[in-house]
Design a protein around this motif. Structure first.
Motif, PDB file in Angstrom:
ATOM      1  N   LEU A 242      72.124  24.756  26.712  1.00 22.67           N
ATOM      2  CA  LEU A 242      73.528  25.023  27.008  1.00 22.67           C
ATOM      3  C   LEU A 242      73.740  25.403  28.468  1.00 22.67           C
ATOM      4  O   LEU A 242      74.768  25.083  29.069  1.00 22.67           O
ATOM      5  CB  LEU A 242      74.057  26.132  26.090  1.00 22.67           C
ATOM      6  N   LEU A 243      72.769  26.091  29.054  1.00 25.37           N
ATOM      7  CA  LEU A 243      72.879  26.461  30.460  1.00 25.37           C
ATOM      8  C   LEU A 243      72.636  25.280  31.389  1.00 25.37           C
ATOM      9  O   LEU A 243      72.947  25.362  32.586  1.00 25.37           O
ATOM     10  CB  LEU A 243      71.879  27.580  30.792  1.00 25.37           C
ATOM     11  N   GLY A 244      72.086  24.202  30.865  1.00 25.96           N
ATOM     12  CA  GLY A 244      71.826  23.035  31.694  1.00 25.96           C
ATOM     13  C   GLY A 244      70.681  23.227  32.659  1.00 25.96           C
ATOM     14  O   GLY A 244      70.637  22.570  33.706  1.00 25.96           O
ATOM     15  N   LEU A 245      69.739  24.093  32.306  1.00 29.92           N
ATOM     16  CA  LEU A 245      68.612  24.392  33.194  1.00 29.92           C
ATOM     17  C   LEU A 245      67.378  23.594  32.768  1.00 29.92           C
ATOM     18  O   LEU A 245      67.285  23.104  31.632  1.00 29.92           O
ATOM     19  CB  LEU A 245      68.305  25.889  33.177  1.00 29.92           C
ATOM     20  N   SER A 246      66.423  23.502  33.682  1.00 31.68           N
ATOM     21  CA  SER A 246      65.236  22.688  33.421  1.00 31.68           C
ATOM     22  C   SER A 246      64.273  23.348  32.453  1.00 31.68           C
ATOM     23  O   SER A 246      63.487  22.667  31.788  1.00 31.68           O
ATOM     24  CB  SER A 246      64.517  22.377  34.736  1.00 31.68           C
TER      25      SER A 246
END
Length: 469
Positions: A242-246
């Motif tokens: 959801l945070l769009g992090l790797s």
């Protein structure tokens, strides 16, 4: 053939150019300011003022990721960095393009003909303008503006759904982390107890049954710790997506959930608040207004939906010039437009019933979610104020008895094992409260998964049954 003077032609062309110049234009931020305002009016979160993808957004992300994430920080990161949300903004751009297009005349059609015969060359020039588009432009523009407003509401709803899902995932991840840390402490205590039991058994001061019970408790605690760590991984990865992090290494979480508020929300006015703030109801209203305009446009163009005006300028074989105009009109001989009107009326009535049913469902949903919210709050407060303090008081009393040599260390450890269930249940109750709070907020705004959070029974923890000596 009637001739138009040059000044008259210039005035007509200038009028058409002025009409085309008054059309809608693209917003500099793609409509993000309106979406942000709609979302911020319906949530306690601070919606980022910077549109996703801007350079300042990257700087804000780095600042937020440099510290342990709060729920608000996680929501902000998701709104700035969630790829699915950014892809959803494309729909807003499509609707804005349709709105701008509706305010522009169709390009005129210029035709040129050259005929050669034994008498000479005949040249025909024709400039054709879509008059019906000019006449219906105000209605079509209003219709597309309502569709654009609907797209803004959908984009705001996507913002709120992303915020709601991120908030729930944050609560789940922090609770899983808290449970894993606690189960690690339980496992260490069980390991020490099992080692002591082994040594007592070797010295002949402990029976095989008692030794086996301590070993079983340690084995169960190892299994429970493995499950808790797996649950922590699942919940953390859900938040990472959801945070769009790797990866989860890009952020840190606090070790425990926030404390309960001093008092729950008041039930007064929640239904009225939902009726005024729910985005799905506002979208239904916009849909009704748009379909009403579409129905009016369909009725207006029922008989005539093609009307073109052409300006002619011909040159004959002898070089003589002739000017005039030509009107192209569709004759309603076979199709009188009744089917199109009937379809538009049916679509309008379908939207009316859908909106009415949505209002009924919204009221029921809010009442159901508030009941779940109050139950979750009462349970979490009960564990915090009653169950956990009582277990701690019992443990303190047992410790006094152990210090007075009235009970053995294993009786003290057996009593401590009984606290495992209570502490795990308290963590779950606190987590369920915050998830129920998010579900109630979703029900009030008409976004996200507004399914009421049902309090779950505490799972069996290792050593749930007291050891028998």
């Amino acid at each position: 053939m009637r001739r138009f003077s040059t000044p008259l032609r210039r005035i007509a062309l200038a009028s058409l150019c002025a009409t085309a110049a008054g059309c809608a234009s693209f917003a500099p931020d793609g409509g993000y300011a309106e979406v942000r305002q709609l979302a911020q009016q319906r949530t306690g979160d601070t919606i980022p003022a910077t549109a996703p993808g801007a350079g300042s957004a990257d700087r804000q992300l780095r600042t937020l990721l440099a510290r342990p994430l709060s729920a608000e920080d996680a929501v902000t990161i998701a709104l700035l960095n969630n790829r699915g949300l950014q892809a959803g903004y494309a729909e807003l751009g499509i609707a804005e393009a349709d709105l701008v297009q509706a305010g522009r005349l169709a390009n005129p059609v210029l035709s040129f003909g050259r005929m050669k015969s034994h008498e000479g060359i005949e040249i025909e020039r024709k400039l054709m303008l879509p008059v019906i588009g000019l006449l219906t432009m105000p209605v079509a523009t209003r219709l597309e503006r309502r569709r654009y407003e609907q797209a803004q509401l959908r984009a705001a709803g996507a913002v709120l759904r992303t915020a709601d899902a991120t908030r729930r995932a944050w609560y789940g991840a922090v609770a899983a982390r808290q449970s894993a840390l606690y189960m690690e402490q339980v496992k260490n205590a069980a390991e020490a107890s099992a080692e002591l039991a082994r040594r007592m058994a070797l010295a002949g001061n402990w029976s095989k049954l008692q030794h086996a019970r301590e070993q079983a408790f340690y084995a169960d605690s190892v299994a429970q710790l493995a499950r808790a760590r797996q649950a922590r991984t699942v919940e953390t990865e859900k938040l990472t997506r959801l945070l769009g992090l790797s990866g989860p290494d890009a952020f840190t979480l606090p070790e425990r959930l926030p404390d309960l508020p001093p008092a729950p929300r008041d039930a007064a006015g929640v239904e009225t608040q939902a009726m005024n703030n729910r985005l799905d109801l506002l979208m239904a209203q916009k849909e009704l207004a748009g379909l009403a305009s579409s129905l009016g446009l369909t009725r207006t163009t029922r008989f005539v939906n093609l009307l073109d005006l052409s300006y002619l300028r011909n040159t004959g074989e002898t070089g003589e010039r002739a000017t005039g105009y030509e009107i192209e009109l569709q004759i309603p001989l076979f199709d009188w437009g009744g089917a199109r009107v009937a379809k538009a009326e049916a679509m309008y009535m379908q939207a009316v019933h859908r909106a009415a049913g949505l209002a009924v469902d919204a009221r029921s949903q809010v009442r159901e979610n508030y009941a779940g919210y109050r139950t979750a709050y009462d349970l979490a407060r009960h564990y915090r104020d009653e169950v956990v303090p009582l277990k701690k008081r019992i443990a303190d009393e047992q410790l006094l008895r152990y210090n007075g040599m009235l009970i053995s260390v294993f009786e003290l450890l057996a009593d401590a094992r009984e606290q495992v269930v209570s502490v795990n249940a308290a963590i779950e109750a606190q987590r369920d409260y915050w998830i129920a709070d998010a579900a109630l907020q979703a029900a009030l705004t008409g976004s996200g998964d507004a399914a009421p959070a049902t309090p779950r029974a505490a799972g069996a923890a290792p050593g749930a049954a007291p050891a028998q000596h």
